[in-house]
Design a protein around this motif. Structure first.
Motif, PDB file in Angstrom:
ATOM      1  N   SER A 130       0.698  -1.517  -0.042  1.00  0.00           N
ATOM      2  CA  SER A 130      -0.074   0.406  -0.008  1.00  0.00           C
ATOM      3  C   SER A 130       0.952   0.763   0.094  1.00  0.00           C
ATOM      4  CB  SER A 130      -1.053   0.233   1.364  1.00  0.00           C
ATOM      5  OG  SER A 130      -0.347   0.317   2.675  1.00  0.00           O
TER       6      SER A 130
ATOM      7  N   ASP B 115       1.301   6.360  -3.433  1.00  0.00           N
ATOM      8  CA  ASP B 115       0.190   6.310  -2.235  1.00  0.00           C
ATOM      9  C   ASP B 115      -0.822   8.100  -1.439  1.00  0.00           C
ATOM     10  OD1 ASP B 115      -1.363   5.687   0.133  1.00  0.00           O
ATOM     11  OD2 ASP B 115       0.572   5.246   1.388  1.00  0.00           O
TER      12      ASP B 115
ATOM     13  N   GLU C 120      -3.922   5.836   1.508  1.00  0.00           N
ATOM     14  CA  GLU C 120      -4.145   3.730   0.853  1.00  0.00           C
ATOM     15  C   GLU C 120      -3.389   3.658   1.768  1.00  0.00           C
ATOM     16  OE1 GLU C 120      -2.318   1.940  -3.408  1.00  0.00           O
ATOM     17  OE2 GLU C 120      -2.623   3.711  -4.140  1.00  0.00           O
TER      18      GLU C 120
END
Length: 254
Positions: free
Chosen positions: A137, A189, A192
């Motif tokens: 992530s 990211d 996330e």
């Protein structure tokens, strides 16, 4: 005061003994040098041999340091060199971007933060060296998974937990993100992993053109993004920093 574990102390003494003096030592030499019974010394050596820390020569029966110990030492030296080469460039990135900068390496199925430069303002911040981040992530984790086959395998095999509604957990979606990261030369990211937080990261390569880490910035979404998109100047700054560290590690031009 906590008591030391005697067997570990003896194993450490054996490794130090094998690291100095003659390259290979026999069981009697090791036992007498450390003041141990042969049976005790042999049991410790057998365990060290099973773990790859010690090797026994088939012809002479003598012992020497094993390849696993060399691998661990090389890993330490690689991380130390990576951090040393990145110090100036990560400071520059923090100043130019106005955001926190992180340097990460693959470690135990995640990303280990080995260097952290604070955001250059007066806000209260916590040093995160030694912290772990997930591979699937975070920007650092994604870029390592995109470029490092070992990281990729570990990310695929791991339980890809959803941290927010935006976390991509399914295999096909994750692989598409990695393909896009390789095509772009960076990973992102955007909320996330943490709500309200965005990150950008790029890979660092060594003289063998092998990925050895990643560098990235992290900050509030409203600063890292503009009109719903990552700010192009921040992407360029992160990639320039990664290239500069790679060049200092002998990777040449990327």
């Amino acid at each position: 005061m906590a008591r030391n574990i005697q067997s570990l102390e003896r194993a450490a003494a054996m490794l130090r003994l094998l690291a100095g003096g003659e390259r290979r030592l026999g069981l009697s030499d090791i036992a007498s040098s450390l003041g141990l019974a042969k049976g005790t010394a042999h049991g410790i050596l057998r365990t060290l041999q099973q773990e790859g820390f010690v090797e026994q020569d088939d012809a002479s029966g003598r012992y020497q340091l094993g390849a696993e110990l060399l691998r661990l030492g090389t890993t330490y030296l690689d991380v130390h060199e990576l951090r040393a080469r990145a110090l100036v460039w990560t400071d520059d990135l923090a100043r130019s971007s106005g955001e926190s900068v992180y340097l990460g390496v693959l470690h135990q199925h995640g990303v280990l933060i080995v260097h952290h430069v604070f955001r250059p303002d007066d806000s209260r911040q916590v040093l995160e060296i030694g912290a772990m981040q997930p591979l699937h992530s975070t920007a650092l984790g994604k870029v390592l998974s995109a470029y490092d086959p070992v990281a990729h395998s570990e990310a695929i095999e791991a339980d890809r937990k959803a941290f927010t509604e935006r976390t991509v957990c399914d295999m096909d979606g994750f692989e598409r993100i990695l393909d896009l990261s390789r095509a772009r030369g960076y990973a992102a990211d955007v909320e996330e992993t943490w709500e309200g937080v965005a990150s950008i990261a790029a890979p660092i390569h060594d003289r063998r053109r092998m990925p050895v880490g990643a560098v990235g910035i992290t900050g509030a979404v409203e600063r890292v993004c503009r009109d719903g998109e990552l700010r192009h100047e921040l992407i360029a700054a992160v990639r320039d920093c990664a290239r500069a560290v790679s060049r200092d590690l002998g990777a040449g031009r990327f």
